[in-house]
Design a protein around this motif. Sequence first.
Motif, PDB file in Angstrom:
ATOM      1  N   PHE A   1       0.814  -1.203   0.000  1.00 34.08           N
ATOM      2  CA  PHE A   1       0.000   0.000   0.000  1.00 34.08           C
ATOM      3  C   PHE A   1       0.855   1.265   0.000  1.00 34.08           C
ATOM      4  CE2 PHE A   1      -1.739   3.416   2.530  1.00 34.08           C
ATOM      5  CZ  PHE A   1      -2.917   3.654   1.871  1.00 34.08           C
ATOM      6  N   LYS A   2       0.492   2.209  -0.850  1.00 31.34           N
ATOM      7  CA  LYS A   2       1.206   3.501  -0.841  1.00 31.34           C
ATOM      8  C   LYS A   2       0.186   4.605  -0.659  1.00 31.34           C
ATOM      9  CE  LYS A   2       5.165   2.420  -3.761  1.00 31.34           C
ATOM     10  NZ  LYS A   2       5.000   1.608  -4.929  1.00 31.34           N
ATOM     11  N   GLU A   3       0.441   5.469   0.310  1.00 28.26           N
ATOM     12  CA  GLU A   3      -0.468   6.594   0.535  1.00 28.26           C
ATOM     13  C   GLU A   3      -0.227   7.618  -0.576  1.00 28.26           C
ATOM     14  OE1 GLU A   3      -1.685   9.012   4.558  1.00 28.26           O
ATOM     15  OE2 GLU A   3       0.030   7.678   4.523  1.00 28.26           O
ATOM     16  N   SER A   4      -1.309   8.180  -1.138  1.00 28.95           N
ATOM     17  CA  SER A   4      -1.134   9.179  -2.200  1.00 28.95           C
ATOM     18  C   SER A   4      -0.782  10.516  -1.560  1.00 28.95           C
ATOM     19  CB  SER A   4      -2.431   9.334  -2.981  1.00 28.95           C
ATOM     20  OG  SER A   4      -3.062   8.104  -3.101  1.00 28.95           O
ATOM     21  N   ILE A   5       0.409  10.988  -1.809  1.00 27.61           N
ATOM     22  CA  ILE A   5       0.850  12.259  -1.215  1.00 27.61           C
ATOM     23  C   ILE A   5       1.122  13.274  -2.325  1.00 27.61           C
ATOM     24  CG2 ILE A   5       2.565  13.402   0.260  1.00 27.61           C
ATOM     25  CD1 ILE A   5       2.946  10.761   1.687  1.00 27.61           C
ATOM     26  N   HIS A   6       0.577  14.443  -2.158  1.00 24.79           N
ATOM     27  CA  HIS A   6       0.748  15.522  -3.123  1.00 24.79           C
ATOM     28  C   HIS A   6       2.016  16.290  -2.784  1.00 24.79           C
ATOM     29  CE1 HIS A   6      -0.418  19.105  -5.460  1.00 24.79           C
ATOM     30  NE2 HIS A   6      -1.224  18.274  -6.106  1.00 24.79           N
ATOM     31  N   SER A   7       2.604  16.950  -3.783  1.00 27.14           N
ATOM     32  CA  SER A   7       3.847  17.693  -3.528  1.00 27.14           C
ATOM     33  C   SER A   7       3.623  18.866  -2.555  1.00 27.14           C
ATOM     34  CB  SER A   7       4.425  18.215  -4.845  1.00 27.14           C
ATOM     35  OG  SER A   7       3.441  18.973  -5.490  1.00 27.14           O
ATOM     36  N   ASN A   8       2.378  19.351  -2.427  1.00 26.30           N
ATOM     37  CA  ASN A   8       2.125  20.464  -1.494  1.00 26.30           C
ATOM     38  C   ASN A   8       1.918  19.989  -0.059  1.00 26.30           C
ATOM     39  OD1 ASN A   8      -0.415  19.391  -1.414  1.00 26.30           O
ATOM     40  ND2 ASN A   8      -1.431  21.071  -2.474  1.00 26.30           N
ATOM     41  N   GLY A   9       2.124  18.692   0.186  1.00 24.11           N
ATOM     42  CA  GLY A   9       2.029  18.174   1.557  1.00 24.11           C
ATOM     43  C   GLY A   9       0.668  17.616   1.911  1.00 24.11           C
ATOM     44  N   SER A  10      -0.297  17.754   1.014  1.00 29.13           N
ATOM     45  CA  SER A  10      -1.610  17.173   1.304  1.00 29.13           C
ATOM     46  C   SER A  10      -1.627  15.714   0.858  1.00 29.13           C
ATOM     47  CB  SER A  10      -2.720  17.963   0.590  1.00 29.13           C
ATOM     48  OG  SER A  10      -2.561  17.858  -0.801  1.00 29.13           O
ATOM     49  N   CYS A  11      -2.548  14.973   1.402  1.00 29.62           N
ATOM     50  CA  CYS A  11      -2.657  13.571   0.997  1.00 29.62           C
ATOM     51  C   CYS A  11      -4.110  13.129   1.123  1.00 29.62           C
ATOM     52  CB  CYS A  11      -1.757  12.688   1.855  1.00 29.62           C
ATOM     53  SG  CYS A  11      -2.242  12.642   3.574  1.00 29.62           S
ATOM     54  N   ARG A  12      -4.406  12.005   0.542  1.00 28.52           N
ATOM     55  CA  ARG A  12      -5.756  11.460   0.681  1.00 28.52           C
ATOM     56  C   ARG A  12      -5.827  10.711   2.007  1.00 28.52           C
ATOM     57  NH1 ARG A  12      -8.121  11.729  -4.443  1.00 28.52           N
ATOM     58  NH2 ARG A  12      -6.647  11.578  -6.179  1.00 28.52           N
ATOM     59  N   GLN A  13      -6.908  10.912   2.751  1.00 31.00           N
ATOM     60  CA  GLN A  13      -7.046  10.232   4.047  1.00 31.00           C
ATOM     61  C   GLN A  13      -8.376   9.508   4.116  1.00 31.00           C
ATOM     62  OE1 GLN A  13      -5.623  12.553   7.574  1.00 31.00           O
ATOM     63  NE2 GLN A  13      -6.143  14.271   6.262  1.00 31.00           N
ATOM     64  N   LEU A  14      -8.402   8.450   4.891  1.00 31.05           N
ATOM     65  CA  LEU A  14      -9.689   7.807   5.152  1.00 31.05           C
ATOM     66  C   LEU A  14     -10.584   8.800   5.875  1.00 31.05           C
ATOM     67  CD1 LEU A  14      -8.588   4.308   6.495  1.00 31.05           C
ATOM     68  CD2 LEU A  14      -9.856   4.744   4.392  1.00 31.05           C
ATOM     69  N   PRO A  15     -11.904   8.735   5.647  1.00 28.28           N
ATOM     70  CA  PRO A  15     -12.763   9.677   6.371  1.00 28.28           C
ATOM     71  C   PRO A  15     -12.749   9.389   7.866  1.00 28.28           C
ATOM     72  CG  PRO A  15     -14.089   8.057   5.207  1.00 28.28           C
ATOM     73  CD  PRO A  15     -12.666   7.833   4.785  1.00 28.28           C
ATOM     74  N   GLN A  16     -12.847  10.455   8.649  1.00 24.17           N
ATOM     75  CA  GLN A  16     -12.999  10.290  10.100  1.00 24.17           C
ATOM     76  C   GLN A  16     -14.459  10.474  10.490  1.00 24.17           C
ATOM     77  OE1 GLN A  16     -10.927  12.706   8.824  1.00 24.17           O
ATOM     78  NE2 GLN A  16      -8.875  11.925   9.190  1.00 24.17           N
ATOM     79  N   THR A  17     -15.221  11.007   9.551  1.00 24.06           N
ATOM     80  CA  THR A  17     -16.657  11.215   9.764  1.00 24.06           C
ATOM     81  C   THR A  17     -17.394  10.806   8.502  1.00 24.06           C
ATOM     82  OG1 THR A  17     -16.301  13.062  11.276  1.00 24.06           O
ATOM     83  CG2 THR A  17     -18.436  12.976  10.205  1.00 24.06           C
ATOM     84  N   ILE A  18     -18.488  10.068   8.674  1.00 23.50           N
ATOM     85  CA  ILE A  18     -19.295   9.684   7.511  1.00 23.50           C
ATOM     86  C   ILE A  18     -20.737  10.135   7.739  1.00 23.50           C
ATOM     87  CG2 ILE A  18     -20.121   7.780   6.077  1.00 23.50           C
ATOM     88  CD1 ILE A  18     -17.783   6.099   6.911  1.00 23.50           C
ATOM     89  N   ILE A  19     -21.300  10.763   6.710  1.00 26.46           N
ATOM     90  CA  ILE A  19     -22.738  11.038   6.732  1.00 26.46           C
ATOM     91  C   ILE A  19     -23.399   9.791   6.172  1.00 26.46           C
ATOM     92  CG2 ILE A  19     -24.596  12.505   5.853  1.00 26.46           C
ATOM     93  CD1 ILE A  19     -22.534  14.788   5.593  1.00 26.46           C
ATOM     94  N   ILE A  20     -24.064   9.040   7.054  1.00 28.06           N
ATOM     95  CA  ILE A  20     -24.565   7.716   6.654  1.00 28.06           C
ATOM     96  C   ILE A  20     -25.978   7.773   6.078  1.00 28.06           C
ATOM     97  CG2 ILE A  20     -23.080   6.387   8.208  1.00 28.06           C
ATOM     98  CD1 ILE A  20     -25.447   6.251  10.191  1.00 28.06           C
ATOM     99  N   GLY A  21     -26.657   8.879   6.166  1.00 26.84           N
ATOM    100  CA  GLY A  21     -28.015   8.964   5.641  1.00 26.84           C
ATOM    101  C   GLY A  21     -28.768  10.062   6.336  1.00 26.84           C
ATOM    102  N   VAL A  22     -30.062  10.032   6.149  1.00 25.36           N
ATOM    103  CA  VAL A  22     -30.848   9.092   5.407  1.00 25.36           C
ATOM    104  C   VAL A  22     -31.104   9.668   4.015  1.00 25.36           C
ATOM    105  CG1 VAL A  22     -32.975  10.096   6.324  1.00 25.36           C
ATOM    106  CG2 VAL A  22     -33.021   7.779   5.516  1.00 25.36           C
TER     107      VAL A  22
END
Length: 255
Positions: free
Chosen positions: A29-50
């Motif tokens: 697994f490789k985390e996608s890291i942008h050159s500006n220091g940002s990266c994709r992260q798993l959500p810490q909050t999910i809107i599950i509905g309704v």
Amino acid sequence: RPAINSKAETSSQSVQRELLKKMSQKNDFKESIHSNGSCRQLPQTIIIGVRKGGTRALLEMLSLHPDIAAAESEVHFFDWEDHYRNGLQWYINQMPFSYPHQITVEKTPAYFTSPKVPERVYNMNQSMRLLLILRDPSERVLSDYTQVFYNHMQKHKPYPSIEQFLIKDGELNVDYKAINRSLYYIHMQNWLKYFPLNHIHIVDGDKLIKDPFPEIEKIGSSAPFPSRTRQESCCSKLSRIIIMQPTLCISLLLE
Ligand SMILES: Nc1ncnc2c1ncn2[C@@H]1O[C@H](COP(=O)(O)OS(=O)(=O)O)[C@@H](OP(=O)(O)O)[C@H]1O
């Protein structure tokens, strides 16, 4: 417990980092890291509905906060087998780039009523914060029916009247999907098998549409729109607010 809290964030992120480490050992697994220091992260909050509860409006309002990075489209990771089979790397790839201090949020309204989803979310992150926006269940049924009706109309396909769906053998037809989705207590029981009630922040969708600011404020314990960035954030996203909710914009500008 508030659904979004930047202090609790630290422990949630460390849980996810551990998870990612395990993934990297297994799947290169490789985390996608942008050159500006940002990266994709798993959500810490999910809107599950309704579904039809006001999930889009809620996500748009939250994304006004500079510390929130929202996934643009519905991800359907936990409820669609084809997506779930792709694994966490695929899920992360659907997330926006964000900075470490930002909270990633995704919304997929179908999660709330999909029986497999609570366990899957729990297996990924037991400390996940869940946002659930509910509205009057009867109005939700009408809204749900109307959406499907218009989808059919656009394709020039016939669709039965709502009366034909609502009653079966003289009784309320709870097998009709739109009614079933409004049986909140049944779906809630599924979630409560995995998450305590204080992990699920319930937003009142009827209040959100009339007077959004108090409902949004309840989501975070700390000020959800810090004054330093409030105006800047509001101006850059002004057009979106006007479309979604002009009164929120006025509140933000007056604060
Ligand atoms: N602020 C604001 N702006 C726009 N729309 C708002 C807002 N608050 C709530 N709503 C109502 O949300 C309903 C759509 O809900 P969802 O976004 O959850 O729909 S979906 O499940 O993603 O299709 C949709 O309901 P219907 O009008 O019955 O279609 C909207 O009226």
